[in-house]
Design an enzyme around this catalytic site. Structure first.
Site, PDB file in Angstrom:
ATOM      1  N   GLU A 100       2.617  -8.276  -1.833  1.00  0.00           N
ATOM      2  CA  GLU A 100       1.389  -8.858  -1.260  1.00  0.00           C
ATOM      3  C   GLU A 100       1.256 -10.352  -1.525  1.00  0.00           C
ATOM      4  O   GLU A 100       0.691 -11.090  -0.715  1.00  0.00           O
ATOM      5  CB  GLU A 100       0.149  -8.130  -1.809  1.00  0.00           C
ATOM      6  CG  GLU A 100      -0.081  -6.752  -1.209  1.00  0.00           C
ATOM      7  CD  GLU A 100       0.657  -5.636  -1.921  1.00  0.00           C
ATOM      8  OE1 GLU A 100       1.615  -5.918  -2.683  1.00  0.00           O
ATOM      9  OE2 GLU A 100       0.281  -4.467  -1.719  1.00  0.00           O
ATOM     10  N   GLY A 159       0.808  -1.217   0.000  1.00  0.00           N
ATOM     11  CA  GLY A 159       0.000   0.000   0.000  1.00  0.00           C
ATOM     12  C   GLY A 159       0.842   1.268   0.000  1.00  0.00           C
ATOM     13  O   GLY A 159       0.394   2.313  -0.487  1.00  0.00           O
ATOM     14  N   GLU A 212       1.619   1.796  -3.482  1.00  0.00           N
ATOM     15  CA  GLU A 212       0.358   2.131  -4.164  1.00  0.00           C
ATOM     16  C   GLU A 212      -0.037   3.592  -3.919  1.00  0.00           C
ATOM     17  O   GLU A 212      -0.514   4.273  -4.816  1.00  0.00           O
ATOM     18  CB  GLU A 212      -0.746   1.168  -3.708  1.00  0.00           C
ATOM     19  CG  GLU A 212      -0.507  -0.243  -4.248  1.00  0.00           C
ATOM     20  CD  GLU A 212      -1.460  -1.266  -3.678  1.00  0.00           C
ATOM     21  OE1 GLU A 212      -1.431  -1.482  -2.450  1.00  0.00           O
ATOM     22  OE2 GLU A 212      -2.245  -1.848  -4.447  1.00  0.00           O
TER      23      GLU A 212
HETATM   24  N1  3HC Z   1       1.762  -4.425   8.803  1.00  0.00           N
HETATM   25  C1  3HC Z   1       1.864  -4.612  10.129  1.00  0.00           C
HETATM   26  N2  3HC Z   1       3.039  -4.776  10.778  1.00  0.00           N
HETATM   27  C2  3HC Z   1       4.154  -4.730  10.032  1.00  0.00           C
HETATM   28  C3  3HC Z   1       4.127  -4.528   8.639  1.00  0.00           C
HETATM   29  C4  3HC Z   1       2.867  -4.367   8.018  1.00  0.00           C
HETATM   30  N3  3HC Z   1       2.752  -4.146   6.710  1.00  0.00           N
HETATM   31  N4  3HC Z   1       5.396  -4.546   8.178  1.00  0.00           N
HETATM   32  C5  3HC Z   1       6.196  -4.743   9.247  1.00  0.00           C
HETATM   33  N5  3HC Z   1       5.443  -4.844  10.373  1.00  0.00           N
HETATM   34  C6  3HC Z   1       5.910  -4.991  11.757  1.00  0.00           C
HETATM   35  C7  3HC Z   1       6.544  -6.344  12.025  1.00  0.00           C
HETATM   36  O1  3HC Z   1       5.579  -7.293  12.381  1.00  0.00           O
HETATM   37  C8  3HC Z   1       7.476  -6.014  13.170  1.00  0.00           C
HETATM   38  O2  3HC Z   1       6.702  -5.954  14.329  1.00  0.00           O
HETATM   39  P1  3HC Z   1       7.329  -6.321  15.764  1.00  0.00           P
HETATM   40  O3  3HC Z   1       8.419  -5.352  15.983  1.00  0.00           O
HETATM   41  O4  3HC Z   1       6.177  -6.184  16.685  1.00  0.00           O
HETATM   42  O5  3HC Z   1       7.819  -7.736  15.651  1.00  0.00           O
HETATM   43  C9  3HC Z   1       7.951  -4.600  12.846  1.00  0.00           C
HETATM   44  O6  3HC Z   1       6.976  -4.066  11.944  1.00  0.00           O
HETATM   45  C10 3HC Z   1       9.298  -4.532  12.161  1.00  0.00           C
HETATM   46  O7  3HC Z   1       9.289  -5.412  11.048  1.00  0.00           O
HETATM   47  P2  3HC Z   1      10.554  -6.323  10.668  1.00  0.00           P
HETATM   48  O8  3HC Z   1      11.041  -7.023  11.887  1.00  0.00           O
HETATM   49  O9  3HC Z   1      10.171  -7.121   9.497  1.00  0.00           O
HETATM   50  O10 3HC Z   1      11.611  -5.185  10.289  1.00  0.00           O
HETATM   51  P3  3HC Z   1      12.699  -5.161   9.132  1.00  0.00           P
HETATM   52  O11 3HC Z   1      13.374  -3.865   9.258  1.00  0.00           O
HETATM   53  O12 3HC Z   1      13.501  -6.420   9.152  1.00  0.00           O
HETATM   54  O13 3HC Z   1      11.872  -5.199   7.746  1.00  0.00           O
HETATM   55  C11 3HC Z   1      10.158  -4.499   6.178  1.00  0.00           C
HETATM   56  C12 3HC Z   1      11.043  -4.116   7.398  1.00  0.00           C
HETATM   57  C13 3HC Z   1      11.040  -4.744   4.956  1.00  0.00           C
HETATM   58  C14 3HC Z   1       9.221  -3.355   5.927  1.00  0.00           C
HETATM   59  C15 3HC Z   1       9.379  -5.801   6.518  1.00  0.00           C
HETATM   60  O14 3HC Z   1       8.759  -5.639   7.773  1.00  0.00           O
HETATM   61  C16 3HC Z   1       8.316  -6.169   5.526  1.00  0.00           C
HETATM   62  O15 3HC Z   1       8.619  -6.752   4.511  1.00  0.00           O
HETATM   63  N6  3HC Z   1       7.048  -5.865   5.849  1.00  0.00           N
HETATM   64  C17 3HC Z   1       5.906  -6.293   5.073  1.00  0.00           C
HETATM   65  C18 3HC Z   1       5.759  -5.572   3.775  1.00  0.00           C
HETATM   66  C19 3HC Z   1       4.505  -6.034   3.095  1.00  0.00           C
HETATM   67  O16 3HC Z   1       4.246  -7.195   2.913  1.00  0.00           O
HETATM   68  N7  3HC Z   1       3.688  -5.060   2.698  1.00  0.00           N
HETATM   69  C20 3HC Z   1       2.418  -5.335   2.079  1.00  0.00           C
HETATM   70  C21 3HC Z   1       1.349  -5.250   3.102  1.00  0.00           C
HETATM   71  S1  3HC Z   1      -0.207  -5.720   2.440  1.00  0.00           S
HETATM   72  C22 3HC Z   1      -0.761  -4.345   1.627  1.00  0.00           C
HETATM   73  O17 3HC Z   1      -0.124  -3.334   1.602  1.00  0.00           O
HETATM   74  C23 3HC Z   1      -2.102  -4.493   1.002  1.00  0.00           C
HETATM   75  C24 3HC Z   1      -2.422  -3.366   0.087  1.00  0.00           C
HETATM   76  O18 3HC Z   1      -2.159  -3.757  -1.220  1.00  0.00           O
HETATM   77  C25 3HC Z   1      -3.853  -2.980   0.208  1.00  0.00           C
END
Ligand code: 3HC
Length: 699
Positions: free
Chosen positions: A126, A103, A106
């Site tokens: 995603e 997002g 996006e």
């Molecule tokens: N939502 C909720 N929590 C999230 C999050 C997200 N999108 N991304 C990261 N977090 C949280 C983690 O759970 C973690 O929580 P904690 O400290 O309580 O354990 C904290 O943030 C830190 O995350 P990481 O330990 O993974 O930190 P890094 O620095 O190693 O990595 C990152 C950072 C590269 C941003 C990695 O967290 C990541 O890949 N996040 C997910 C990205 C993702 O998949 N985004 C798509 C979301 S779905 C979406 O956007 C739908 C849309 O199309 C409508």
């Protein structure tokens, strides 16, 4: 305001997303952001609007926790915010630092311009959560970079670096200095309005529009089947197809519908569980906070396959490593492996020749233990024999500096027994890598009874540096992964003894989503290895019959001897493709007869249940015994180390999927001893997801 800060600079409204740690675009944040965007639009004094992120990051996307919440009519999502940006006549610019993912990207694609820091990464990951980009990504990215490149990025969930992002036009400008200053300057220069939504979708450079049905049908063919790990991929392709066929607004509506279906789908729940379970791993309840030591130099004992793989892993992470082995032949082979490995990276364009040379040089081979005097960590990877290992550690203890950590890569043996021959049991730990160590992402960290919090913290930090997913296990035979695999292999062996061919059993495991079946896995790891383990611990690893002894007698040791449970032929799949062998079916029948086992008809369902429920039952024992901390830890071990299909979330998540009560009933039907924890959860109608450590009511 809780999540948003605003500031005006000469007609530019700067909107800062501030939701630590990663500025996830939660429902709550979106609810706050929407009126702010609308207010900026209505404000005649605002010429342009800039989105930026606090905490050194733009945004990691929607809040993944929100997908499990049922929205109410009042709920606002990032989709509503993006719609408001799209409606606005103002110029919008995104200032991207570190990450704009999901997002987050996006939102920036709805802006007219995107400027990013040179080290930033952008992507729509995603799919890894069993979802598709649901805030316009499937409609805007194909309009920006062409459908083919967009599909490639989204289907792989690939985060791209700035050189590629710039070349593809995903970002307009890449800056080395202060991104926000550059963005404000651009915003103030009154650039023209540019909505991606107004563009036509193209397939890609040099591809005619007529090829669209072909590209779409090819894409469907290249992803896994819908009912086996490919649900999100197929829906994602459907959404991109809509971008071609429908006007933008209709395409968005199609995307939203497909997204909602996926958000409620079983594979997506499982993959979201994997995401959060992975982030729990390093949180160790009750472990006093400790500062990890810095690992600047490493040592490896043993230049075999394992030792060499571990050495490559250290070198790739920028840690110089000295490998000790007195066997010249093994060292020569290891050197060739290292050379071949880095040359391959050069050929693939992943590394320059110069970097490959430097990495190669950071691995030194010697037979002098004294070279390890200043090593911060030494990993032993010699033959799986307690006496041999003890000798190694006695020697290391006298040579390695007192603060250095000694680690064993054993896959089964007792860490405390090894530690007992040293004067530093607090600095002793198990680091169990998986073959090939430089590729496999899993690392089991095995904690001995005296291992200090500092040593555990160092092991976790080292795991991260080595780019491994590290899971903590207590010191117990086989730790988490192998202890469970013994039961899995036993279940497979018992099925074969009842007259089911190894080929059929393996096919059923593969159909479930494992990359290979239990017998092909046995052939890969070596029948001799299984034989040694069965000899060492017959109570745990010996089957009902003597099939393994017979295979060893026949010198059918697995893939390495081109025969094991299956046959192998160099002309078929480079000698790695299992070929069914009637001789082995006859061997199982013969040994079963001797043991008084009668053949019987077994359904595909029962075959799958016996394989997977054996894992679950043992997993429950391990939780109860405190070998594994959480069901999620077991799931990560199985998904990353043993190929358990991630869309089923790992064995313990799968137990919840099919129902713990059902698993318990079946375990009893199979005549196995159910783990007390399995019984307890089944009887109270609970789930492993609800399990809290220490919750067990002992039977
Ligand atoms: N939502 C909720 N929590 C999230 C999050 C997200 N999108 N991304 C990261 N977090 C949280 C983690 O759970 C973690 O929580 P904690 O400290 O309580 O354990 C904290 O943030 C830190 O995350 P990481 O330990 O993974 O930190 P890094 O620095 O190693 O990595 C990152 C950072 C590269 C941003 C990695 O967290 C990541 O890949 N996040 C997910 C990205 C993702 O998949 N985004 C798509 C979301 S779905 C979406 O956007 C739908 C849309 O199309 C409508």
């Amino acid at each position: 305001m809780a999540f948003i800060r605003t500031e005006d600079r000469d007609g530019v409204r700067i909107i800062t997303l501030d939701n630590p740690p990663v500025n996830s675009l939660s429902f709550a944040l979106s609810g706050e952001l929407l009126p702010i965007v609308e207010a900026a639009t209505a404000d005649a004094g605002v010429k342009a609007v800039v989105f930026t992120g606090a905490n050194g990051i733009f945004s990691a996307g929607a809040d993944i926790n929100d997908f499990s919440i049922e929205p109410t009519p009042e709920t606002r999502t990032i989709r509503d915010v993006i719609a408001a940006v799209e409606r606005s006549d103002k110029i919008f610019v995104a200032a991207i630092e570190k990450n704009a993912l999901g997002g987050g990207l996006e939102l920036s694609l709805a802006c007219d311009y995107r400027v990013a820091d040179a080290k930033a990464r952008v992507g729509l990951p995603e799919i890894k959560l069993g979802l598709l980009p649901g805030a316009g990504g499937t409609q805007r990215l194909p309009r920006l970079v062409g459908a083919q490149d967009a599909l490639d990025m989204m289907l792989k969930g690939r985060n791209v670096k700035m050189d590629e992002a710039k070349e593809k036009g995903i970002v307009d400008e890449v800056v080395e200095g202060n991104v926000l200053d550059a963005v404000v300057k651009l915003a103030q220069s009154a650039p023209p309005k540019r909505r991606i939504s107004a563009r036509k979708v193209e397939l890609g450079k040099g591809i005619t529009p007529q090829a669209e049905p072909f590209v779409v049908s090819q894409a469907h063919k290249m992803v896994p089947p819908e009912n086996n790990g490919g649900l999100a991929a197929h829906k994602l392709i459907d959404a991109v197809e809509a971008a071609f066929e429908l006007p933008f607004a209709f395409g968005l509506a199609r995307e939203a519908r497909l997204f909602e279906e996926l958000a409620r789908s079983q594979p997506s729940f499982a993959l979201r569980h994997v995401f959060f379970a992975e982030r729990e791993l390093a949180k160790i309840p009750g472990l006093p906070a400790a500062k990890p030591l810095e690992v600047k130099k490493a040592g490896v004992i043993g230049a075999g396959t394992m030792g060499t793989g571990i050495a490559i892993t250290f070198a790739q992470a920028g840690i110089p490593v000295t490998v000790i082995d007195s066997n010249e032949e093994a060292v020569e082979k290891a050197k060739q492996t290292v050379f071949g490995m880095f040359m391959y990276q050069v050929q693939k364009g992943r590394m320059t020749q110069e970097d490959a040379w430097k990495l190669g040089q950071s691995i030194q081979f010697t037979h002098e233990y004294e070279e390890l005097a200043d090593a911060d960590v030494v990993v032993e990877a010699v033959f799986e024999n307690m006496d041999v290992k003890k000798d190694v550690f006695k020697k290391l203890d006298t040579i390695v500096k007192p603060e250095g950590i000694l680690a064993s890569n054993t896959s089964t043996l007792d860490i405390d027994e090894m530690a007992s021959v040293t004067k530093r049991p607090d600095k002793f730990i198990g680091l169990h890598f998986f073959v090939p160590a430089n590729i496999m992402p899993l690392l089991e960290i095995v904690r001995g009874k005296d291992t200090s919090p500092e040593t555990i913290a160092t092991a976790f930090k080292l795991g991260k540096t080595l780019k491994k997913t590290a899971v903590l296990s207590a010191n117990a035979f086989g730790f988490i992964g192998n202890r469970m695999v013994f039961d899995y292999a036993k279940a497979a062996g018992e099925l074969a003894e009842e007259g089911i061919s190894p080929a059929r059993i393996d096919a059923i495991a593969k159909k479930f989503g494992f990359p290979m079946g239990p017998f092909a896995m046995g052939d890969l790891s070596g029948i001799d290895v299984a034989w040694h383990i069965a000899k060492a611990r017959p109570d745990i690893a010996k089957g009902r019959t003597n099939v393994i002894d017979r295979l060893v007698e026949m010198k059918r040791l697995g893939q390495k001897t081109m025969a094991g449970y299956f046959k192998y032929d160099k002309a078929v799949g480079k000698g790695r493709e299992p070929i069914a062998d009637p001789e082995i079916e006859a061997l199982f029948a013969e040994e079963a007869k001797k043991a008084g086992i009668t053949p019987r008809e077994v359904s595909d369902r029962e075959i799958l249940d016996r394989l997977t429920f054996a894992l679950i039952n043992r997993g429950a024992y391990l939780l109860e015994e405190g070998v594994a901390l959480r069901p999620g830890d077991i799931d990560i071990v199985y998904v990353y180390g043993y190929g358990f299909p991630p869309h089923h979330g790992g064995p313990m998540w799968y137990a919840d999927e099919v129902g713990v009560k059902h698993v318990y009933d079946r375990v009893r039907e199979f005549g196995w001893e159910p783990a007390p924890l399995l019984k307890e959860i089944a009887e109270r109608g609970g789930t492993f997801a609800d399990y809290k450590q220490g919750e067990l009511v002992h039977a």
